[in-house]
Design an enzyme around this catalytic site. Structure first.
Site, PDB file in Angstrom:
ATOM      1  N   HIS A  17       0.854  -1.184   0.000  1.00 53.88           N
ATOM      2  CA  HIS A  17       0.000   0.000   0.000  1.00 53.88           C
ATOM      3  C   HIS A  17       0.897   1.243   0.000  1.00 53.88           C
ATOM      4  O   HIS A  17       1.883   1.299   0.726  1.00 53.88           O
ATOM      5  CB  HIS A  17      -0.891  -0.016   1.244  1.00 53.88           C
ATOM      6  N   ASP A  19       0.808   4.209   1.273  1.00 54.89           N
ATOM      7  CA  ASP A  19       1.062   4.853   2.565  1.00 54.89           C
ATOM      8  C   ASP A  19       2.034   4.035   3.412  1.00 54.89           C
ATOM      9  O   ASP A  19       2.857   4.592   4.143  1.00 54.89           O
ATOM     10  CB  ASP A  19      -0.246   5.055   3.339  1.00 54.89           C
ATOM     11  N   GLU A  48       9.839  12.363   7.143  1.00 54.52           N
ATOM     12  CA  GLU A  48       8.563  12.290   6.420  1.00 54.52           C
ATOM     13  C   GLU A  48       8.834  11.910   4.966  1.00 54.52           C
ATOM     14  O   GLU A  48       9.824  12.346   4.379  1.00 54.52           O
ATOM     15  CB  GLU A  48       7.844  13.647   6.446  1.00 54.52           C
ATOM     16  N   GLU A  61      14.174  16.115   9.772  1.00 54.00           N
ATOM     17  CA  GLU A  61      15.269  16.621  10.579  1.00 54.00           C
ATOM     18  C   GLU A  61      15.930  15.464  11.328  1.00 54.00           C
ATOM     19  O   GLU A  61      15.282  14.468  11.637  1.00 54.00           O
ATOM     20  CB  GLU A  61      14.759  17.639  11.607  1.00 54.00           C
ATOM     21  N   LYS A 178      -5.761  -4.498   0.894  1.00 53.05           N
ATOM     22  CA  LYS A 178      -6.449  -3.904   2.030  1.00 53.05           C
ATOM     23  C   LYS A 178      -7.578  -4.830   2.467  1.00 53.05           C
ATOM     24  O   LYS A 178      -8.271  -5.414   1.633  1.00 53.05           O
ATOM     25  CB  LYS A 178      -7.011  -2.537   1.618  1.00 53.05           C
ATOM     26  N   PHE A 243      -8.445  -4.558 -10.142  1.00 53.37           N
ATOM     27  CA  PHE A 243      -7.461  -3.838  -9.319  1.00 53.37           C
ATOM     28  C   PHE A 243      -6.079  -4.149  -9.880  1.00 53.37           C
ATOM     29  O   PHE A 243      -5.297  -4.858  -9.282  1.00 53.37           O
ATOM     30  CB  PHE A 243      -7.597  -4.280  -7.863  1.00 53.37           C
ATOM     31  N   ASP A 251      -1.896   5.676  -6.475  1.00 55.69           N
ATOM     32  CA  ASP A 251      -2.274   6.612  -5.417  1.00 55.69           C
ATOM     33  C   ASP A 251      -1.018   7.088  -4.698  1.00 55.69           C
ATOM     34  O   ASP A 251      -0.092   6.309  -4.477  1.00 55.69           O
ATOM     35  CB  ASP A 251      -3.210   5.906  -4.432  1.00 55.69           C
ATOM     36  N   ALA A 252      -0.986   8.349  -4.323  1.00 53.68           N
ATOM     37  CA  ALA A 252       0.155   8.871  -3.574  1.00 53.68           C
ATOM     38  C   ALA A 252       0.175   8.266  -2.173  1.00 53.68           C
ATOM     39  O   ALA A 252      -0.857   7.935  -1.592  1.00 53.68           O
ATOM     40  CB  ALA A 252       0.069  10.393  -3.481  1.00 53.68           C
ATOM     41  N   ARG A 257      -0.277   8.185   7.395  1.00 53.86           N
ATOM     42  CA  ARG A 257      -1.664   8.283   6.953  1.00 53.86           C
ATOM     43  C   ARG A 257      -2.457   7.004   7.236  1.00 53.86           C
ATOM     44  O   ARG A 257      -3.620   6.897   6.868  1.00 53.86           O
ATOM     45  CB  ARG A 257      -1.713   8.619   5.457  1.00 53.86           C
ATOM     46  N   ASP A 284       4.961  10.804  20.496  1.00 54.42           N
ATOM     47  CA  ASP A 284       3.962  10.248  19.578  1.00 54.42           C
ATOM     48  C   ASP A 284       4.189   8.750  19.434  1.00 54.42           C
ATOM     49  O   ASP A 284       3.239   7.963  19.365  1.00 54.42           O
ATOM     50  CB  ASP A 284       4.077  10.893  18.187  1.00 54.42           C
TER      51      ASP A 284
END
Length: 402
Positions: A17, A19, A48, A61, A178, A243, A251-252, A257, A284
């Site tokens: 996937h 993401d 990121e 960073e 998915k 598919f 897809d980005a 996400r 986090d």
């Protein structure tokens, strides 16, 4: 009078996937930077990634000083870092996906902000939280790994499919996939209501054979967690039709996400902060891990049947400002005693959390996929304080009765 049916739903995504590819890249970069640092305990990362079509963009960073790089001028250092990271990403992310496509890498990292650094690394060696945030941890006694059954099934389905792709017993399938599982709550347990599965496939494939094999895998995965499974549930496979195009081509993908997939599949709250790409000073990540550790130990101690632990942090502060525990009315003892036991036995200072987690070497990229609490060998999945908590709480109850 008919009672309203109660449904529980959870989802999971596969390693292809977009993401999760972005998450994996961020964790691979974080692993590399921490590994190359002379002092791994002082390395800091916040990475990121955006992947779209042929483009891979990595930003973030870090602070990871290395003796080997001190003799390089800055231009040579950044050039060397770029090529090393590019090779790491190709080896650790795309080769396992059997993806030989050529990508345009755009990797630019900067040094950690001095403002953040001074909030984290105190002169007295007390480590402060790398950011403010609210985190949650959850555990339930409905399964052996203390995770929700719906999430377990959704995850297991994709692991079964991936295994078949790797051993070539499921032909023409791709890694972008998915799943979604809907369970109906019964008097004693759950029954499966619907399973939705989307799996990428090649253009020329036998649709009937493909879906038949996937249906068998779905039933096999569900039976692991529901031995007395009903087989009359709905199965929807590639319900939108074909598919063929998958991954970043379709897809980005962006780091962070798929937060609910990383945790409990929508069954419990999530504080909103992503895990991937961050070192343990970022609460986090580490805060959510220790919240899971606390919840799991409370359930293991049989003080509750399920627990959702909320911790709140302020940047630069070494301990959470508040602790809240939701037991969903399953607590066997007063909640204030549960919180007291947490404060007494659980590592709550950022420094103590990091020390606990670093007792065994953790590769972030090894836990990117299929939930960060699905690997029972990680330190936050240990239940080493459960007995202490139980003895303490029972002793406090005994005192109250006197």
């Amino acid at each position: 009078m008919n009672k309203t049916k109660k449904f529980i739903s959870a989802e999971a995504v596969g390693i292809g996937h977009p993401d999760k590819i972005a998450d994996k890249i961020s964790d691979v970069v974080a692993d590399y930077l921490i590994e190359k640092a002379d002092n791994k305990q002082e390395a800091r990362t916040a990475i990121e990634t955006l992947i779209s079509g042929d483009d891979i963009i990595v930003r973030g960073e870090f602070k990871a000083e290395s003796e080997a790089n001190k003799n390089l001028d800055k231009k040579e250092y950044w050039k060397s870092l770029y090529w090393n990271l590019k090779n790491e990403i190709i080896d650790k992310v795309f080769k396992p996906l059997r993806d030989k496509k050529c990508y345009n890498f755009n990797i630019k990292l900067s040094e950690q902000s001095e403002d953040i650094a001074q909030a984290v690394d105190k002169e007295n060696q007390e480590i402060g939280a790398g950011d403010q945030g609210i985190v949650y941890g959850y555990a339930t006694n409905e399964s052996e790994n203390f995770l929700p059954i719906a999430f377990n099934i959704a995850t297991r389905i994709l692991q079964e499919v991936e295994e078949r792709i790797r051993n070539k017993t499921l032909l023409n399938a791709g890694y972008d996939m998915k799943s979604q599982v809907i369970l109906e709550k019964t008097k004693d347990n759950y029954k499966v209501h619907t399973v939705i599965l989307s799996v990428q496939h090649s253009k020329n494939y036998d649709e009937f054979e493909f879906k038949t094999k996937l249906s068998e895998l779905i039933k096999k995965a569900a039976k692991v967690f529901l031995p007395n499974i009903n087989y009359d549930f709905n199965i929807l496979i590639n319900s939108s039709g074909q598919f063929i195009k998958g991954g970043a081509e379709a897809d980005a993908g962006v780091t962070g996400r798929k937060l609910m997939v990383d945790t409990y599949g929508t069954i419990a709250h999530h504080g909103g902060g992503a895990f991937s790409g961050k070192d343990f000073t970022k609460v986090d990540r580490s805060g959510a891990y220790i919240a899971r550790y606390i919840a799991k130990n409370l359930v293991k101690a049989q003080l509750v049947d399920k627990a959702e632990v909320q911790l709140t942090w302020a940047i630069g502060k070494p301990t959470p400002l508040s602790i809240n525990i939701n037991t969903f009315k399953t607590n066997k003892v007063p909640v204030n005693l549960l919180i007291r036991s947490v404060r007494k036995f659980a590592p709550l200072k950022v420094k103590d959390i990091i020390e606990k987690f670093n007792k065994q070497e953790i590769k972030f990229s090894a836990i990117t996929n299929y939930g960060h609490f699905n690997n029972q060998n990680t330190p936050w999945e240990q239940t080493d304080i459960a007995n202490k908590m139980k003895r303490y709480v029972l002793a406090q109850l005994k005192k109250r009765k006197k």
